[in-house]
Design an enzyme around this catalytic site. Structure first.
Site, PDB file in Angstrom:
ATOM      1  N   ARG A 139       0.301  82.540  12.839  1.00 55.14           N
ATOM      2  CA  ARG A 139       0.184  83.838  12.156  1.00 55.14           C
ATOM      3  C   ARG A 139       1.854  84.227  12.172  1.00 55.14           C
ATOM      4  O   ARG A 139       2.215  84.822  12.223  1.00 55.14           O
ATOM      5  CB  ARG A 139      -0.157  84.532  13.134  1.00 55.14           C
ATOM      6  CG  ARG A 139      -1.718  84.718  12.344  1.00 55.14           C
ATOM      7  CD  ARG A 139      -2.545  85.948  13.236  1.00 55.14           C
ATOM      8  NE  ARG A 139      -3.271  85.620  15.012  1.00 55.14           N
ATOM      9  CZ  ARG A 139      -4.012  85.919  15.228  1.00 55.14           C
ATOM     10  NH1 ARG A 139      -4.790  86.885  14.843  1.00 55.14           N
ATOM     11  NH2 ARG A 139      -4.103  85.075  16.490  1.00 55.14           N
ATOM     12  N   ARG A 161      -3.558  82.208   4.340  1.00 58.23           N
ATOM     13  CA  ARG A 161      -5.001  83.458   5.062  1.00 58.23           C
ATOM     14  C   ARG A 161      -5.350  84.171   4.415  1.00 58.23           C
ATOM     15  O   ARG A 161      -6.348  84.845   4.448  1.00 58.23           O
ATOM     16  CB  ARG A 161      -4.723  83.498   6.128  1.00 58.23           C
ATOM     17  CG  ARG A 161      -5.192  84.073   7.451  1.00 58.23           C
ATOM     18  CD  ARG A 161      -4.872  84.497   8.716  1.00 58.23           C
ATOM     19  NE  ARG A 161      -5.577  85.446   9.300  1.00 58.23           N
ATOM     20  CZ  ARG A 161      -5.697  86.742   9.436  1.00 58.23           C
ATOM     21  NH1 ARG A 161      -5.278  87.526   9.330  1.00 58.23           N
ATOM     22  NH2 ARG A 161      -6.822  87.044  10.258  1.00 58.23           N
ATOM     23  N   ASP A 192     -10.175  75.404  14.227  1.00 54.48           N
ATOM     24  CA  ASP A 192     -10.880  75.469  15.314  1.00 54.48           C
ATOM     25  C   ASP A 192     -11.610  75.535  16.438  1.00 54.48           C
ATOM     26  O   ASP A 192     -12.767  74.439  15.688  1.00 54.48           O
ATOM     27  CB  ASP A 192     -11.494  77.502  15.082  1.00 54.48           C
ATOM     28  CG  ASP A 192     -11.103  78.227  16.074  1.00 54.48           C
ATOM     29  OD1 ASP A 192     -10.027  78.696  16.650  1.00 54.48           O
ATOM     30  OD2 ASP A 192     -12.286  78.470  16.550  1.00 54.48           O
ATOM     31  N   ARG A 198      -0.693  74.992  17.796  1.00 53.59           N
ATOM     32  CA  ARG A 198      -0.816  76.160  17.232  1.00 53.59           C
ATOM     33  C   ARG A 198       0.354  76.597  16.160  1.00 53.59           C
ATOM     34  O   ARG A 198       0.562  77.867  16.079  1.00 53.59           O
ATOM     35  CB  ARG A 198      -1.121  78.057  17.760  1.00 53.59           C
ATOM     36  CG  ARG A 198      -2.386  77.258  18.428  1.00 53.59           C
ATOM     37  CD  ARG A 198      -3.846  78.747  17.705  1.00 53.59           C
ATOM     38  NE  ARG A 198      -4.922  78.681  18.955  1.00 53.59           N
ATOM     39  CZ  ARG A 198      -4.880  80.003  19.216  1.00 53.59           C
ATOM     40  NH1 ARG A 198      -4.352  81.042  18.765  1.00 53.59           N
ATOM     41  NH2 ARG A 198      -6.403  79.992  19.920  1.00 53.59           N
ATOM     42  N   TYR A 255     -17.104  80.410  25.870  1.00 53.80           N
ATOM     43  CA  TYR A 255     -17.520  81.445  24.536  1.00 53.80           C
ATOM     44  C   TYR A 255     -19.722  81.639  23.818  1.00 53.80           C
ATOM     45  O   TYR A 255     -19.804  82.414  23.053  1.00 53.80           O
ATOM     46  CB  TYR A 255     -17.385  80.710  23.578  1.00 53.80           C
ATOM     47  CG  TYR A 255     -15.621  80.990  23.556  1.00 53.80           C
ATOM     48  CD1 TYR A 255     -15.039  82.146  23.174  1.00 53.80           C
ATOM     49  CD2 TYR A 255     -14.386  79.847  23.519  1.00 53.80           C
ATOM     50  CE1 TYR A 255     -13.957  82.118  23.263  1.00 53.80           C
ATOM     51  CE2 TYR A 255     -13.546  79.844  23.934  1.00 53.80           C
ATOM     52  CZ  TYR A 255     -12.973  80.748  23.457  1.00 53.80           C
ATOM     53  OH  TYR A 255     -11.173  81.616  24.134  1.00 53.80           O
TER      54      TYR A 255
HETATM   55  O1  CP3 Z   1      -2.787  74.137  17.019  1.00 48.86           O
HETATM   56  C1  CP3 Z   1      -2.660  74.001  15.729  1.00 48.86           C
HETATM   57  O2  CP3 Z   1      -2.323  74.578  14.269  1.00 48.86           O
HETATM   58  C2  CP3 Z   1      -4.243  73.902  15.230  1.00 48.86           C
HETATM   59  C3  CP3 Z   1      -5.581  74.964  15.172  1.00 48.86           C
HETATM   60  C4  CP3 Z   1      -5.687  75.441  15.973  1.00 48.86           C
HETATM   61  C5  CP3 Z   1      -6.248  76.470  16.554  1.00 48.86           C
HETATM   62  N1  CP3 Z   1      -7.220  76.869  17.087  1.00 48.86           N
HETATM   63  C6  CP3 Z   1      -5.823  77.438  15.113  1.00 48.86           C
HETATM   64  C7  CP3 Z   1      -6.353  79.012  14.925  1.00 48.86           C
HETATM   65  C8  CP3 Z   1      -5.989  75.282  17.374  1.00 48.86           C
HETATM   66  C9  CP3 Z   1      -5.557  73.874  17.667  1.00 48.86           C
HETATM   67  C10 CP3 Z   1      -7.342  76.204  18.274  1.00 48.86           C
HETATM   68  C11 CP3 Z   1      -7.990  75.445  19.121  1.00 48.86           C
HETATM   69  C12 CP3 Z   1      -8.214  77.302  19.802  1.00 48.86           C
HETATM   70  N2  CP3 Z   1      -9.472  78.294  19.308  1.00 48.86           N
HETATM   71  C13 CP3 Z   1      -8.438  76.864  21.217  1.00 48.86           C
HETATM   72  C14 CP3 Z   1      -8.372  76.142  22.291  1.00 48.86           C
HETATM   73  C15 CP3 Z   1      -7.261  76.306  22.318  1.00 48.86           C
HETATM   74  C16 CP3 Z   1      -5.842  77.107  23.468  1.00 48.86           C
HETATM   75  O3  CP3 Z   1      -5.641  78.355  22.694  1.00 48.86           O
HETATM   76  O4  CP3 Z   1      -6.614  77.465  24.560  1.00 48.86           O
HETATM   77  C17 CP3 Z   1      -9.602  78.339  21.520  1.00 48.86           C
HETATM   78  C18 CP3 Z   1      -9.406  78.989  23.077  1.00 48.86           C
HETATM   79  C19 CP3 Z   1      -9.871  78.862  20.292  1.00 48.86           C
HETATM   80  C20 CP3 Z   1     -10.557  79.561  19.978  1.00 48.86           C
HETATM   81  C21 CP3 Z   1      -9.719  80.891  19.140  1.00 48.86           C
HETATM   82  N3  CP3 Z   1      -9.662  80.709  17.882  1.00 48.86           N
HETATM   83  C22 CP3 Z   1      -9.221  82.017  19.207  1.00 48.86           C
HETATM   84  C23 CP3 Z   1      -8.912  82.729  21.044  1.00 48.86           C
HETATM   85  C24 CP3 Z   1      -8.483  82.586  18.703  1.00 48.86           C
HETATM   86  C25 CP3 Z   1      -7.191  83.678  18.346  1.00 48.86           C
HETATM   87  C26 CP3 Z   1      -8.505  85.158  18.041  1.00 48.86           C
HETATM   88  C27 CP3 Z   1      -7.387  86.429  18.123  1.00 48.86           C
HETATM   89  O5  CP3 Z   1      -7.342  87.340  16.343  1.00 48.86           O
HETATM   90  O6  CP3 Z   1      -6.091  86.474  18.479  1.00 48.86           O
HETATM   91  C28 CP3 Z   1      -8.988  81.614  17.257  1.00 48.86           C
HETATM   92  C29 CP3 Z   1      -8.275  82.319  15.453  1.00 48.86           C
HETATM   93  C30 CP3 Z   1      -7.476  80.942  15.436  1.00 48.86           C
HETATM   94  N4  CP3 Z   1      -7.550  79.561  15.583  1.00 48.86           N
HETATM   95  C31 CP3 Z   1      -6.204  81.294  15.172  1.00 48.86           C
HETATM   96  C32 CP3 Z   1      -5.797  79.897  14.461  1.00 48.86           C
HETATM   97  C33 CP3 Z   1      -4.093  79.686  13.957  1.00 48.86           C
HETATM   98  C34 CP3 Z   1      -5.641  82.758  14.295  1.00 48.86           C
HETATM   99  C35 CP3 Z   1      -6.846  83.212  13.259  1.00 48.86           C
HETATM  100  C36 CP3 Z   1      -5.982  83.705  12.003  1.00 48.86           C
HETATM  101  O7  CP3 Z   1      -5.221  83.368  11.473  1.00 48.86           O
HETATM  102  O8  CP3 Z   1      -6.696  85.563  11.903  1.00 48.86           O
END
Ligand code: CP3
Length: 353
Positions: free
Chosen positions: A31, A40, A77, A27, A154
């Site tokens: 953020r 964003r 994602d 990640r 999910y």
């Molecule tokens: O690593 C990176 O920089 C690449 C981008 C990446 C994102 N999500 C961006 C993201 C990757 C590799 C993921 C994987 C992901 N997404 C996983 C597997 C890794 C892990 O964390 O175990 C999972 C379970 C998800 C599902 C998901 N998407 C979640 C749980 C969330 C967070 C929701 C929240 O509100 O906190 C996301 C959203 C997300 N994916 C964000 C980012 C940067 C944050 C979104 C935002 O900008 O609001």
């Protein structure tokens, strides 16, 4: 194709010698970076950002403009696949991802099909191609997907879950239905990752975030077996270069030997396991990626250096280690602490190579 200027990440995954231990951060585009939040906001939402190849490219490169990271990961994602399957992904502020149409009824499950990535996930492939051009061979670009079991969690639960009651109810009452779901997702993930490789991803990672919630027997049957099938179906070389595969099961420390045996080049480790112990168990079967506790980045710069040094020392001498956090970086991390970490890994690791 021009050669990579910095191929330490690829070489470490293939357990070839490197002058230092390469590092990237799960990640890393997210953020905790003010410039990410600004892009964003311009996009309007996380999903609008992920679905816009130009803006996704911009945020993919943001962490590299700040820190000398050894790899970029495409900004996307894991939930793009279920979205492309028609489940209707959306995000509720503070509650994480949700689906409008979770998989609950048998007819919905029987109707599930693997999407054609070149059609329904074109925006990801375009973002990869654009990011490759913008990176200009400075460092490799990582593509990724969720594991079938994690995506199914999910899709069946409809969002995040504390106890996974619905998917485990299906597992222990209608296992053939769950296998049908996993089978369809495994086909989708294989096609998706191969399309990412075709579009320019130079390594791929499978995120199995929820495999660690399973019993050992259930993990083998419902998570690991499907990841093994995916790995076996992936394109091995592109433009004459090997495309390494990383498999990461969060909470998978008890099963490292079995994970290392499915044919991936590297095993991702969360922070709960000692990486030296992991190395002695896996031997030369696979490289390791990890595994600093993301919470260390809330500590002082001195402590970040000493904790990073402890992970490097625990791995010990030789190649086959890609430094990373044990899970995604927290949004509350001070960005300059990531710079401290990356420099510490680069400096301190030279003694081990
Ligand atoms: O690593 C990176 O920089 C690449 C981008 C990446 C994102 N999500 C961006 C993201 C990757 C590799 C993921 C994987 C992901 N997404 C996983 C597997 C890794 C892990 O964390 O175990 C999972 C379970 C998800 C599902 C998901 N998407 C979640 C749980 C969330 C967070 C929701 C929240 O509100 O906190 C996301 C959203 C997300 N994916 C964000 C980012 C940067 C944050 C979104 C935002 O900008 O609001």
């Amino acid at each position: 194709m021009a050669k990579l200027e910095n191929d330490t990440f690829i070489r470490a995954l293939l357990r070839q010698p490197t002058p230092y231990t390469p590092v990237w951060v799960m990640r890393q585009a997210g953020r905790y970076l003010p410039e990410y939040n600004a892009t964003r906001a311009r996009a309007g939402s996380f999903l609008a950002l992920a679905k816009n190849p130009d803006l996704a490219t911009e945020v993919t490169l943001q962490p590299l403009a700040r820190f000398p990271l050894d790899a970029a990961i495409i900004f996307s994602d894991i939930l793009t696949i279920p979205d492309a399957m028609g489940l209707g992904l959306y995000f509720v502020e503070g509650e994480g991802p949700k689906f409008e149409r979770p998989l609950r009824d048998e007819w919905e499950i029987r109707n599930l099909t693997a999407p054609d990535p070149t059609e329904h996930l074109r925006y990801v492939l375009d973002a990869i191609a654009h990011s490759r051009r913008a990176l200009d061979n400075r460092v490799p670009l990582i593509g990724f997907s969720g594991s079938p079991y994690t995506l199914a969690c999910y899709m069946v639960e409809g969002g995040a879950s504390a106890d996974f009651r619905l998917i485990k109810t299906m597992m222990y009452s209608r296992p053939e239905l769950l296998h049908h779901v996993l089978d369809t997702i495994a086909d989708a993930v294989t096609a998706y990752l191969n399309a990412q490789i075709e579009a320019g991803a130079q390594a791929v990672m499978i995120f199995d975030t929820w495999g660690g919630s399973l019993s050992t027997r259930a993990y083998r049957e419902y998570s690991l077996a499907y990841m093994q099938r995916i790995v076996a179906g992936l394109t091995r070389t592109r433009d004459g270069e090997t495309v390494p595969r990383i498999v990461f099961t969060k909470g998978g420390g008890a099963w490292l030997e079995e994970i290392a045996a499915i044919g991936a080049d590297a095993v991702g480790l969360d922070w709960s396991i000692d990486i030296g112990n992991a190395r002695s168990r896996i031997g030369d079967k696979a490289a390791l990626q990890g595994n600093l506790d993301p919470a260390v980045l809330h500590g002082s710069p001195e402590r970040i250096c000493s904790e990073a040094g402890a992970v490097l020392a625990a791995f010990g001498s030789g190649s086959g280690h890609v430094f990373n956090l044990g899970h995604g970086i927290s949004q509350h991390t001070p960005p300059e602490h990531v710079g401290v970490l990356v420099d510490a890994v680069h400096d301190l690791s030279r003694a081990y190579h």
